[in-house]
Design an enzyme around this catalytic site. Sequence first.
Site, short mmCIF file in Angstrom:
data_model
loop_
_atom_site.label_atom_id
_atom_site.label_comp_id
_atom_site.label_asym_id
_atom_site.label_seq_id
_atom_site.Cartn_x
_atom_site.Cartn_y
_atom_site.Cartn_z
N ASP A 199 1.55 -5.23 8.60
CA ASP A 199 0.40 -4.35 8.46
C ASP A 199 -0.84 -5.23 8.38
O ASP A 199 -0.94 -6.11 7.52
CB ASP A 199 0.56 -3.50 7.18
N PHE B 103 0.86 -1.18 0.00
CA PHE B 103 0.00 0.00 0.00
C PHE B 103 0.90 1.23 0.00
O PHE B 103 1.86 1.30 0.76
CB PHE B 103 -0.88 -0.04 1.25
N TYR C 11 -11.15 1.40 10.81
CA TYR C 11 -12.35 1.87 10.10
C TYR C 11 -12.75 0.93 8.98
O TYR C 11 -13.75 1.16 8.31
CB TYR C 11 -12.15 3.30 9.56
N LYS C 12 -11.98 -0.14 8.75
CA LYS C 12 -12.35 -1.10 7.71
C LYS C 12 -13.25 -2.17 8.33
O LYS C 12 -14.37 -1.85 8.71
CB LYS C 12 -11.08 -1.65 7.07
N ARG D 298 -13.18 -4.40 -6.54
CA ARG D 298 -13.01 -5.14 -5.29
C ARG D 298 -14.37 -5.30 -4.63
O ARG D 298 -15.13 -4.34 -4.53
CB ARG D 298 -12.10 -4.38 -4.31
#
Length: 395
Positions: free
Chosen positions: A196, A125, A221-222, A369
């Site tokens: 991560d 990322f 927050y995911k 996705r």
Amino acid sequence: VITREQCAALDAVDPLAHFRRYFDLPEGLIYLDGNSLGALPVTTLGGLNDLVANEWGRSLIRGWRDHGWWELPVELGERIGRLVGAAPGQVAVGDSTSVNLFKVLVAALRLRPERRVLVSEAGNFPTDLYLASSAAELLGVELRLVERDPDQLRRALSDEVGAVLLTHVDYRSAAILDMAATTGMVHDAGALMVFDLCHSAGALPVELDATGVDFAVGCTYKYLNGGPGSPAFAYAAARHQASMRQPLTGWGGHARPFDFEPAYEAATGAARLSVGTPSVLSLAPLRSSLEIFERTSTSELRMKSLGLSELLIALLDELDPPGLELASPRAAAMRGSHLAYRCSDARALHAALEEREILGDLRPPDLLRLGIAPLYLRHVDIYDTAVAIAEILGA
Ligand SMILES: *Cc1c(COP(=O)(O)O)cnc(C)c1O
């Protein structure tokens, strides 16, 4: 041929079906982006309202003493720790994943001062790469990027490597790295392992302690449904805590912050990962969302997530829409909790799905996705999504 009735029957016997009631989802919307921003738990609004109106409004300054505000980063850290296989005292919540990456990367590299290389994956990322690059520059260390492949990683390891930063579940393909094997390989080379967990926490079982990971960071927050920009978490294995030095030495990580001493002395335990005054309003929604996770287990979540993912793959294999190709690993064990599909006009497909009240996630140029959040998705949602994709692509 799989029918909608069969999917409804799967919902009827789904042990996690009732968890959908804990979320406030718009009527008629199929939400397949919980891997990017989780849904709103029904208790979050009341919790926030109580915090603002009563804890803040009525208690004012006494809130720090009477409502445990100062301890929130560690209290919530213990609760997230249970989801990622971390015994108490090793996880703190606060700041963003980006900031936490900086803290743990510098802390890890400082524990191996004679080693002058930091290794990460080229396809990581972007923020992970940006922070790795900055941490390396600051410490005069070389950043070496490799492909996400065990053999390449093995070749990159040597007695020059101080730390390795990898993302457990790839944000594009959802491919999983074997945490135990990778950590073992990194340790055999004498380096420290930093993971991560942004696309792992709350979606699948993670065993940080058991696999010997040294440091980790992750989003809330995911899959953890903490709300837009809710603070991230950072993990430091207990064995490193006494000797590690994270670079952001704010008073939030001081051993005795309210003694107002002129010199910094790091707190014991996970508290030394904290920096400044806790973001109480942003942390509060995590209280409500973690309660939901505490009524189930990561293995139950994993089972449901894989069941739904396998169903979507089977349906799309069967309907076989033209120009759509699975870009995630086919083997369930190698895949996290979202599915990536390659499609030359992913943007148009994403937009056409949104027109039908199906929210997916776009990674330009050609990836769609679909986040499979196991707490609130139903088998019929998966069926309706597959049929809509096939119709849009003209199968
Ligand atoms: C979502 C995500 C981030 C986000 O970092 P922020 O600091 O919260 O913006 C970082 N790394 C990975 C792998 C992610 O998936």
